[in-house]
Design a protein around this motif. Structure first.
Motif, PDB file in Angstrom:
ATOM      1  N   THR A   1       0.861  -1.175   0.000  1.00  0.00           N
ATOM      2  CA  THR A   1       0.000   0.000   0.000  1.00  0.00           C
ATOM      3  C   THR A   1       0.898   1.226   0.000  1.00  0.00           C
ATOM      4  O   THR A   1       1.699   1.405   0.903  1.00  0.00           O
ATOM      5  CB  THR A   1      -0.910   0.008   1.238  1.00  0.00           C
ATOM      6  OG1 THR A   1      -1.651  -1.220   1.283  1.00  0.00           O
ATOM      7  CG2 THR A   1      -1.872   1.174   1.194  1.00  0.00           C
ATOM      8  N   ALA A   2       0.750   2.067  -1.041  1.00  0.00           N
ATOM      9  CA  ALA A   2       1.603   3.248  -1.200  1.00  0.00           C
ATOM     10  C   ALA A   2       0.792   4.504  -0.945  1.00  0.00           C
ATOM     11  O   ALA A   2      -0.327   4.649  -1.429  1.00  0.00           O
ATOM     12  CB  ALA A   2       2.194   3.282  -2.600  1.00  0.00           C
ATOM     13  N   LEU A  48       4.229   9.840  11.212  1.00  0.00           N
ATOM     14  CA  LEU A  48       3.023   9.315  10.585  1.00  0.00           C
ATOM     15  C   LEU A  48       3.223   7.855  10.182  1.00  0.00           C
ATOM     16  O   LEU A  48       2.331   7.028  10.373  1.00  0.00           O
ATOM     17  CB  LEU A  48       2.648  10.159   9.364  1.00  0.00           C
ATOM     18  CG  LEU A  48       1.418   9.721   8.588  1.00  0.00           C
ATOM     19  CD1 LEU A  48       0.177   9.770   9.468  1.00  0.00           C
ATOM     20  CD2 LEU A  48       1.217  10.602   7.361  1.00  0.00           C
ATOM     21  N   LEU A  49       4.395   7.520   9.648  1.00  0.00           N
ATOM     22  CA  LEU A  49       4.705   6.142   9.275  1.00  0.00           C
ATOM     23  C   LEU A  49       4.623   5.225  10.484  1.00  0.00           C
ATOM     24  O   LEU A  49       4.035   4.144  10.418  1.00  0.00           O
ATOM     25  CB  LEU A  49       6.092   6.061   8.648  1.00  0.00           C
ATOM     26  CG  LEU A  49       6.644   4.655   8.395  1.00  0.00           C
ATOM     27  CD1 LEU A  49       5.793   3.904   7.393  1.00  0.00           C
ATOM     28  CD2 LEU A  49       8.085   4.736   7.931  1.00  0.00           C
ATOM     29  N   LYS A  50       5.169   5.662  11.603  1.00  0.00           N
ATOM     30  CA  LYS A  50       5.146   4.845  12.819  1.00  0.00           C
ATOM     31  C   LYS A  50       3.715   4.587  13.273  1.00  0.00           C
ATOM     32  O   LYS A  50       3.362   3.476  13.653  1.00  0.00           O
ATOM     33  CB  LYS A  50       5.940   5.538  13.922  1.00  0.00           C
ATOM     34  CG  LYS A  50       6.128   4.690  15.148  1.00  0.00           C
ATOM     35  CD  LYS A  50       7.113   5.292  16.097  1.00  0.00           C
ATOM     36  CE  LYS A  50       7.308   4.359  17.274  1.00  0.00           C
ATOM     37  NZ  LYS A  50       8.376   4.800  18.157  1.00  0.00           N
ATOM     38  N   ARG A  51       2.871   5.624  13.188  1.00  0.00           N
ATOM     39  CA  ARG A  51       1.469   5.454  13.587  1.00  0.00           C
ATOM     40  C   ARG A  51       0.731   4.521  12.632  1.00  0.00           C
ATOM     41  O   ARG A  51      -0.058   3.680  13.054  1.00  0.00           O
ATOM     42  CB  ARG A  51       0.774   6.802  13.642  1.00  0.00           C
ATOM     43  CG  ARG A  51      -0.685   6.671  14.008  1.00  0.00           C
ATOM     44  CD  ARG A  51      -1.248   7.897  14.601  1.00  0.00           C
ATOM     45  NE  ARG A  51      -2.619   7.610  15.002  1.00  0.00           N
ATOM     46  CZ  ARG A  51      -3.546   8.510  15.136  1.00  0.00           C
ATOM     47  NH1 ARG A  51      -3.271   9.772  14.953  1.00  0.00           N
ATOM     48  NH2 ARG A  51      -4.766   8.173  15.483  1.00  0.00           N
ATOM     49  N   LEU A  52       0.986   4.665  11.331  1.00  0.00           N
ATOM     50  CA  LEU A  52       0.337   3.795  10.345  1.00  0.00           C
ATOM     51  C   LEU A  52       0.752   2.341  10.536  1.00  0.00           C
ATOM     52  O   LEU A  52      -0.078   1.434  10.452  1.00  0.00           O
ATOM     53  CB  LEU A  52       0.684   4.259   8.932  1.00  0.00           C
ATOM     54  CG  LEU A  52      -0.018   5.516   8.439  1.00  0.00           C
ATOM     55  CD1 LEU A  52       0.669   6.050   7.186  1.00  0.00           C
ATOM     56  CD2 LEU A  52      -1.484   5.242   8.158  1.00  0.00           C
ATOM     57  N   GLY A  74       6.686  -1.296   7.219  1.00  0.00           N
ATOM     58  CA  GLY A  74       6.599  -0.256   6.206  1.00  0.00           C
ATOM     59  C   GLY A  74       7.876   0.541   6.138  1.00  0.00           C
ATOM     60  O   GLY A  74       8.778   0.363   6.959  1.00  0.00           O
ATOM     61  N   THR A  75       7.929   1.436   5.150  1.00  0.00           N
ATOM     62  CA  THR A  75       9.120   2.252   4.958  1.00  0.00           C
ATOM     63  C   THR A  75       8.734   3.584   4.336  1.00  0.00           C
ATOM     64  O   THR A  75       7.631   3.756   3.828  1.00  0.00           O
ATOM     65  CB  THR A  75      10.152   1.521   4.067  1.00  0.00           C
ATOM     66  OG1 THR A  75      11.336   2.273   4.036  1.00  0.00           O
ATOM     67  CG2 THR A  75       9.632   1.328   2.666  1.00  0.00           C
ATOM     68  N   LEU A  76       9.700   4.506   4.383  1.00  0.00           N
ATOM     69  CA  LEU A  76       9.549   5.824   3.769  1.00  0.00           C
ATOM     70  C   LEU A  76      10.637   5.948   2.708  1.00  0.00           C
ATOM     71  O   LEU A  76      11.821   5.945   3.029  1.00  0.00           O
ATOM     72  CB  LEU A  76       9.701   6.920   4.825  1.00  0.00           C
ATOM     73  CG  LEU A  76       9.650   8.365   4.346  1.00  0.00           C
ATOM     74  CD1 LEU A  76       8.274   8.687   3.800  1.00  0.00           C
ATOM     75  CD2 LEU A  76       9.981   9.307   5.491  1.00  0.00           C
ATOM     76  N   GLU A 106       5.307   3.414   2.164  1.00  0.00           N
ATOM     77  CA  GLU A 106       4.917   2.094   1.690  1.00  0.00           C
ATOM     78  C   GLU A 106       4.684   1.197   2.888  1.00  0.00           C
ATOM     79  O   GLU A 106       5.549   1.049   3.740  1.00  0.00           O
ATOM     80  CB  GLU A 106       6.001   1.482   0.799  1.00  0.00           C
ATOM     81  CG  GLU A 106       6.227   2.208  -0.495  1.00  0.00           C
ATOM     82  CD  GLU A 106       7.304   1.562  -1.352  1.00  0.00           C
ATOM     83  OE1 GLU A 106       7.967   0.608  -0.876  1.00  0.00           O
ATOM     84  OE2 GLU A 106       7.467   2.003  -2.486  1.00  0.00           O
ATOM     85  N   LEU A 107       3.494   0.586   2.934  1.00  0.00           N
ATOM     86  CA  LEU A 107       3.156  -0.368   3.983  1.00  0.00           C
ATOM     87  C   LEU A 107       3.003  -1.742   3.360  1.00  0.00           C
ATOM     88  O   LEU A 107       2.449  -1.875   2.268  1.00  0.00           O
ATOM     89  CB  LEU A 107       1.843   0.020   4.679  1.00  0.00           C
ATOM     90  CG  LEU A 107       1.877   1.291   5.505  1.00  0.00           C
ATOM     91  CD1 LEU A 107       0.485   1.612   6.015  1.00  0.00           C
ATOM     92  CD2 LEU A 107       2.821   1.143   6.672  1.00  0.00           C
ATOM     93  N   GLN A 108       3.453  -2.760   4.066  1.00  0.00           N
ATOM     94  CA  GLN A 108       3.361  -4.123   3.566  1.00  0.00           C
ATOM     95  C   GLN A 108       1.920  -4.601   3.633  1.00  0.00           C
ATOM     96  O   GLN A 108       1.219  -4.371   4.615  1.00  0.00           O
ATOM     97  CB  GLN A 108       4.245  -5.049   4.386  1.00  0.00           C
ATOM     98  CG  GLN A 108       5.712  -4.736   4.283  1.00  0.00           C
ATOM     99  CD  GLN A 108       6.550  -5.557   5.246  1.00  0.00           C
ATOM    100  OE1 GLN A 108       6.021  -6.269   6.077  1.00  0.00           O
ATOM    101  NE2 GLN A 108       7.858  -5.433   5.129  1.00  0.00           N
ATOM    102  N   GLY A 109       1.479  -5.250   2.577  1.00  0.00           N
ATOM    103  CA  GLY A 109       0.144  -5.842   2.546  1.00  0.00           C
ATOM    104  C   GLY A 109      -0.923  -4.866   2.086  1.00  0.00           C
ATOM    105  O   GLY A 109      -0.661  -3.713   1.761  1.00  0.00           O
ATOM    106  N   ASP A 110      -2.152  -5.360   2.048  1.00  0.00           N
ATOM    107  CA  ASP A 110      -3.305  -4.564   1.626  1.00  0.00           C
ATOM    108  C   ASP A 110      -3.857  -3.838   2.851  1.00  0.00           C
ATOM    109  O   ASP A 110      -4.677  -4.377   3.586  1.00  0.00           O
ATOM    110  CB  ASP A 110      -4.357  -5.481   1.007  1.00  0.00           C
ATOM    111  CG  ASP A 110      -5.560  -4.725   0.484  1.00  0.00           C
ATOM    112  OD1 ASP A 110      -5.556  -3.480   0.562  1.00  0.00           O
ATOM    113  OD2 ASP A 110      -6.498  -5.370  -0.005  1.00  0.00           O
TER     114      ASP A 110
END
Length: 108
Positions: A48-49, A63-67, A75-77, A83-87
């Motif tokens: 998921t981008a 925000l990435l840490k919260r997501l 996930g990564t920035l 980008e988060l892994q999976g749907d």
């Protein structure tokens, strides 16, 4: 003079957006934030981008840490794209709305 490599743009032309010296990023509710599922270049795995975020790098990391915590995935920035892994489409849309953004689903 020998053959040179092909270049679409000369080095003098910048493709970056012109930014005013003291310009602040637009309000979160006015940013065009897009959330989409993709598999391109990921070895068949769904990612998921989140694109279109106009926030500082440190805010993006928060925000990435919260997501990641909300979605329960890694996930990564990369280059301003989260980008988060999976749907994680619905989770991302809910979390971004709670953060004050107005996200839209992009793609299918």
């Amino acid at each position: 003079m020998g053959k040179g490599g092909w270049q679409e743009f000369s080095a003098a032309v910048s493709t970056a957006r012109p930014e005013a010296a003291g310009a602040a990023a637009p309000a979160r509710a006015q940013q065009r934030v897009r959330v989409q599922r993709t598999k391109a270049g990921k070895g068949g795995k769904t990612v998921t981008a989140i694109t279109g975020l106009e926030i500082s790098d440190s805010d993006a990391r928060v925000l990435l840490k919260r997501l990641k915590a909300t979605a329960g995935s890694g996930g990564t920035l990369k280059d301003g794209v989260i980008e988060l892994q999976g749907d994680q489409l619905s989770t991302c849309l809910e979390t971004l709305t709670a953060e004050g953004f107005r996200p839209k689903q992009a793609g299918g």
